[in-house]
Design an enzyme around this catalytic site. Sequence first.
Site, PDB file in Angstrom:
ATOM      1  N   ASP A   1      10.100  -1.003  -1.248  1.00 31.15           N
ATOM      2  CA  ASP A   1      10.709  -2.121  -0.162  1.00 31.15           C
ATOM      3  C   ASP A   1      10.815  -3.333  -1.109  1.00 31.15           C
ATOM      4  O   ASP A   1      10.186  -3.511  -2.287  1.00 31.15           O
ATOM      5  CB  ASP A   1       9.490  -2.361   0.885  1.00 31.15           C
ATOM      6  CG  ASP A   1      10.195  -3.374   1.932  1.00 31.15           C
ATOM      7  OD1 ASP A   1      11.328  -3.139   2.328  1.00 31.15           O
ATOM      8  OD2 ASP A   1       9.120  -4.241   2.119  1.00 31.15           O
TER       9      ASP A   1
ATOM     10  N   ASP B   1       5.184  -3.346   2.186  1.00 31.99           N
ATOM     11  CA  ASP B   1       4.468  -4.171   2.894  1.00 31.99           C
ATOM     12  C   ASP B   1       4.976  -4.536   4.181  1.00 31.99           C
ATOM     13  O   ASP B   1       6.192  -4.933   4.428  1.00 31.99           O
ATOM     14  CB  ASP B   1       4.615  -5.543   1.991  1.00 31.99           C
ATOM     15  CG  ASP B   1       3.839  -6.907   2.350  1.00 31.99           C
ATOM     16  OD1 ASP B   1       2.826  -6.969   2.388  1.00 31.99           O
ATOM     17  OD2 ASP B   1       4.738  -7.425   3.046  1.00 31.99           O
TER      18      ASP B   1
ATOM     19  N   ASP C   1       7.105  -1.076   7.566  1.00 30.17           N
ATOM     20  CA  ASP C   1       6.954  -0.100   6.860  1.00 30.17           C
ATOM     21  C   ASP C   1       5.885   0.860   7.203  1.00 30.17           C
ATOM     22  O   ASP C   1       5.627   2.168   6.396  1.00 30.17           O
ATOM     23  CB  ASP C   1       6.520  -0.601   5.222  1.00 30.17           C
ATOM     24  CG  ASP C   1       7.707  -1.472   4.849  1.00 30.17           C
ATOM     25  OD1 ASP C   1       8.856  -1.137   5.057  1.00 30.17           O
ATOM     26  OD2 ASP C   1       7.474  -2.418   3.925  1.00 30.17           O
TER      27      ASP C   1
END
Length: 820
Positions: A522, A715, A719
């Site tokens: 991410d 994070d 997610d």
Amino acid sequence: MPHTTPLNVLAPAPCYHCGQTLPDVVDHAWTVTIAGEPHTMCCPGCAAVAQTIVDLGQESYYRDRTAYAASADGAQQLPPELQLYDNADPRFALDEDSRESTFTVEGIRCAACVWLIENRLARLPGVDSAQLNVATEKLYVRWRRDTCQPGDILGALHTIGYAAYPYEADRHAGQQQRAAKTLGRQLFVAGLSMMQVMMYVAPSYLAHDDGTLDDSMASLMRWASLLLTLPAICYSALPFWRGAITSLRARALGMDVPVALGIAAAFGASVIATFTGKGEVWFDSVTMFIFLLLCSRYLELRARRKAGAALERLQHALPASASLLENYPASRAATIVRAASLAVDNIIVIKPGEAVAADSVIIEGRTSLDLSLLSGESVPVPKSAGDAIPGGAINAGSVVLARVTRKAQDSTLSDLVKLINRAGGEKPHIALWADRVAAYFVAGLLLFALAAFSFWFWHDGSIARAWPIAIAVLVVSCPCALSLATPTALAAATDNLLRQGVLVTGPQTLETLHRTTHVVLDKTGTLTWGRPVLQGIQELGAMRADFCLQVAAALETGSAHPLARAIISAADEAGRHHWSAVALTETAGCGLEGTVHNRRYRLGSAQFVAGIAGVAPERAVADGVTPVYLGVEGQWLACLQLHDGLRPDAQETVDYFRRRGKTVVLVSGDDDVLARRVGDQLGIETTVGGYLPADKLNFVQQMQRRGCVVTMIGDGINDAAVLGAADVSFAMGSGAALAQAHADAVLLNGRLGAVADSARVAERTMRIIRQNLGWATVYNVVAIPAAAMGWLNPWLSGVGMALSSAVVVLNALRLRKGTD
């Protein structure tokens, strides 16, 4: 029905619990303090039950009873005292229909114990899963509330010879210390017996058959050796006798069975030879075997303690008490209370050297905190009034006053301990394979020993040679090395990573990480700091920038997202009016919608805000800037421009995985142009942006359907779904708690580079596990046939078995160090 004995029947000093006569040798660990007075029990089972009754506050049971508890005659019946534990106990709560707990189990010796306990509980109605970790001696059980009680589980363990109780850090440590001391005493007695026996058998070895040792002196030496062997047989070998009896009672072949048979066969033949004056004696081999095997077990015990040392330190760091200021601010008189009794908004005083009892906010004073247990951070972190401090941190500075924000049982450290307990709840595939192989190994070994005895008895026509060969086959085998190969290595690796600030919570984490083909990252809070700052506000409508900032802060109040914190922080610096939003709803990956001063606003992505504000205006977005739009019904108001820099170890982490041949992918919910810009900067070939949580999940699942093994690093709440779907996942320690709960590992230190460190440790771990399994397999394949051929005598077989276990354990302990 269990057999009970009236209180007035037995001698003056029976077992205080069941009333049976105390054995000649009583372990001091079998003493339980009841109503302030110590009372001696006849066995560890009675001691465990008595301690359970005391811990539950039911000491009145002993005062009011009219008969002793069920004795050994009714050992297979469920002890009623264990029913005192029930599903109403909050420590067992999981959800409406299920309960879970971690239990300490006494007397764990090897994988056979694991197999026996897990299979017994698997047959218990209502038990959904039962996993025993041989390295930590903890049993994780999940069961259904309507069909099973904790007492049923403890009773089932009792029937197969194991004392158990719900895990408590101090009690678990005390039990481990007592076990280590008992094993140490048994080892000392075995070593003393071995040395003394060696003194008496040495003349016969030196004399051989040259006639210098007459028959009467040889007989005297044999009788002396017999007497000196008895302490080793009757005391030092107790773990093997008990383990074998427990296995046979449960109709299972544990790893103590061949050991006990080997000792019994060698000692029995030696006793017969001593009485008849004919044949060989192996008292020296018996004492040496017991001594060497106890040495191996003592080493294994120490290794297991070291392998789980960091986890134990974390669990023992939970503070038991706190200093509460009940009448603050009128009075600063402190009262010592249980940490578990603290409530939100209580004011506590934290003195230098004390642990923070619960998550709090400092209201007075300045200090520095030691966060080494929580994050691996070695340097104390300064804190002052207004700063949040986590439960479990150590005050390394001055006295401070703090307001409790979360109960002790919900503190940061408590959450980590829960994750640790979850980590021991399942096993990796390779450990399950080793357990299955070890379970069948013993049966095959006994058949092979019988075959070897039969062959040599047929070949020679007597048992003179067949008997010692059968003993050697039983003794030389090392199923313990096979069963210890995986759990010891995994425990040592987990300890190593925890000391580096990586908490492994998934059973397959290291095994799967080693096989990873694709690493998906991410952007916000992972590759970047996740702590963006507001660079500016671009007005898009009639409202001024300061008004738009106040509305945005009202909508973001309560959100844990990094962008939300940046907006709220900017509003506070500008003199926030603390407006409140009502009817607030969040659309994951899109934004927030709520009502402020009777007007409905949306804050988030351009596509989301366009849902009420209309067509988005054409506005250029600067490089490295994340736009957050604010709109009201029929009108665009502002574009809040936030910037988030890359982490310093982001490039190094990406480069590491690329050098290892892994495919690195960036998947972000941010604007596609911004995501690609970050991907290009880091050299990531595949970058996609504008993905909602469902899109991320679908993206990863498509990769998995193509045969990819995916590691996800993320994070935040967005997610959580994809972290749970990935083959192995890492959550940044500063991320939302929901995401961490779905991850297989948590980066407590907040370093992205720790993922690369974990990959290095995973590679070393799998290499050492393969080495251990290879060694255990090769050793048994070579040593057992060699013993069957008569090339190894019993004492040399004992040396080989002990050394085999030692090699496996010492090799696994190398993982506690940073490098090979």
